[in-house]
Write a protein that holds these residues in place. Structure first.
Motif, PDB file in Angstrom:
ATOM      1  N   SER A 243      45.234  39.915  30.695  1.00  0.00           N
ATOM      2  CA  SER A 243      46.541  39.626  31.266  1.00  0.00           C
ATOM      3  C   SER A 243      47.205  40.902  31.780  1.00  0.00           C
ATOM      4  CB  SER A 243      47.432  38.857  30.286  1.00  0.00           C
ATOM      5  OG  SER A 243      47.843  39.705  29.270  1.00  0.00           O
ATOM      6  N   ARG A 244      46.955  42.018  31.110  1.00  0.00           N
ATOM      7  CA  ARG A 244      47.518  43.277  31.637  1.00  0.00           C
ATOM      8  C   ARG A 244      46.891  43.643  32.981  1.00  0.00           C
ATOM      9  NH1 ARG A 244      48.167  47.923  27.212  1.00  0.00           N
ATOM     10  NH2 ARG A 244      48.319  49.103  29.145  1.00  0.00           N
ATOM     11  N   THR A 247      48.429  41.348  35.652  1.00  0.00           N
ATOM     12  CA  THR A 247      49.802  41.735  35.991  1.00  0.00           C
ATOM     13  C   THR A 247      49.794  42.953  36.890  1.00  0.00           C
ATOM     14  OG1 THR A 247      50.214  41.204  33.682  1.00  0.00           O
ATOM     15  CG2 THR A 247      52.068  42.016  34.936  1.00  0.00           C
TER      16      THR A 247
END
Ligand SMILES: [Zn+2]
Length: 251
Positions: A243-244, A247
């Protein structure tokens, strides 16, 4: 005759400069390679993707003999628009060697299926030898090591936190789409193969024998893996990393 060069460090490169100032002036007393002039400021050549001397692209061996302006650019994750032919680093590389202080990062990368050679007892010259002979970027927080003339690829980890370091490496070498979690041995870096329960049963604890049916075994060291209590924690870690990356790519 001594002469003055003006260096301007772009992107995050001022991170390496003691004053953090992006612009420096240096007095040179003799003809100097642009690599040496830049590294004298504290920035390893492995961090540099483009050098412009008086607005013209040059390579590391370019010799400076008079007053010039030098612009130095880092590897940037975004798509390259200017001077694509003159870039000095390779973005997409998938196997690495890590220095002996990075055991946690190494496990984090291997968990994602990434090939990382690692020997906690390796000396500097051995690290350089593995990096050059196997074309593996050297991962380290030792910038002097990254300045070694023989080293072509490497990366200086900005963070001291292993999770942040993992994300840094995935970004720098564009590995987001190459992840293959739970396919590599965390201990020795070899590939994991599916193993039938009866073949590994002698290596299992009594409760593991009862509760688990699916196993993988390391082709190198024989270590057996299964989806035990630690598995959920590792899954969470992988989700956090994914998810990092997502993003940051969307930014
Ligand atoms: Zn192994």
């Amino acid at each position: 005759m001594p002469f003055t060069v003006r260096l301007r460090f772009h992107g995050d490169l001022p991170f390496f400069i003691r004053s953090n100032a992006p612009e420096l002036e240096r007095q040179l007393s003799e003809r100097t390679s642009v690599k040496d002039a830049i590294e004298a400021c504290g920035v390893p050549h492995t961090e540099i993707d483009l050098i412009l001397v008086d607005d013209q692209p040059v390579d590391f061996a370019h010799v400076i003999g008079s007053e010039v302006k030098i612009d130095i650019f880092p590897v940037e994750p975004k798509r390259i628009t200017s001077f694509p032919e003159n870039r000095l680093q390779v973005r997409e590389m998938s196997s690495f060697v890590a220095d002996g202080h990075l055991g946690k990062l190494v496990r984090g990368l291997r968990l994602l299926g990434i090939d990382v050679a690692y020997d906690p007892a390796a000396e500097d010259r051995q690290l350089i030898a593995v990096a050059t002979s196997e074309n593996r970027p050297l991962l380290t927080r030792d910038r002097r090591l990254l300045m070694h003339a023989a080293l072509r690829h490497g990366y200086y980890l900005r963070s001291q936190n292993p999770l942040d370091q993992t994300v840094e490496v995935l970004r720098r070498f564009d590995l987001g789409s190459a992840l293959a979690p739970f396919t590599r041995c965390l201990r020795c870096n070899a590939s994991l193969e599916p193993a039938e329960k009866e073949k590994v049963i002698g290596q299992l604890e009594p409760l593991t024998k009862i509760y688990y049916e699916h196993f993988r075994r390391c082709a190198g060291c024989g270590q057996v893996y299964w989806s035990g209590s630690h598995f959920e924690k590792l899954q969470k870690r992988i989700e956090t990393i994914r998810s990092r990356l997502a993003t940051e790519n969307a930014m």
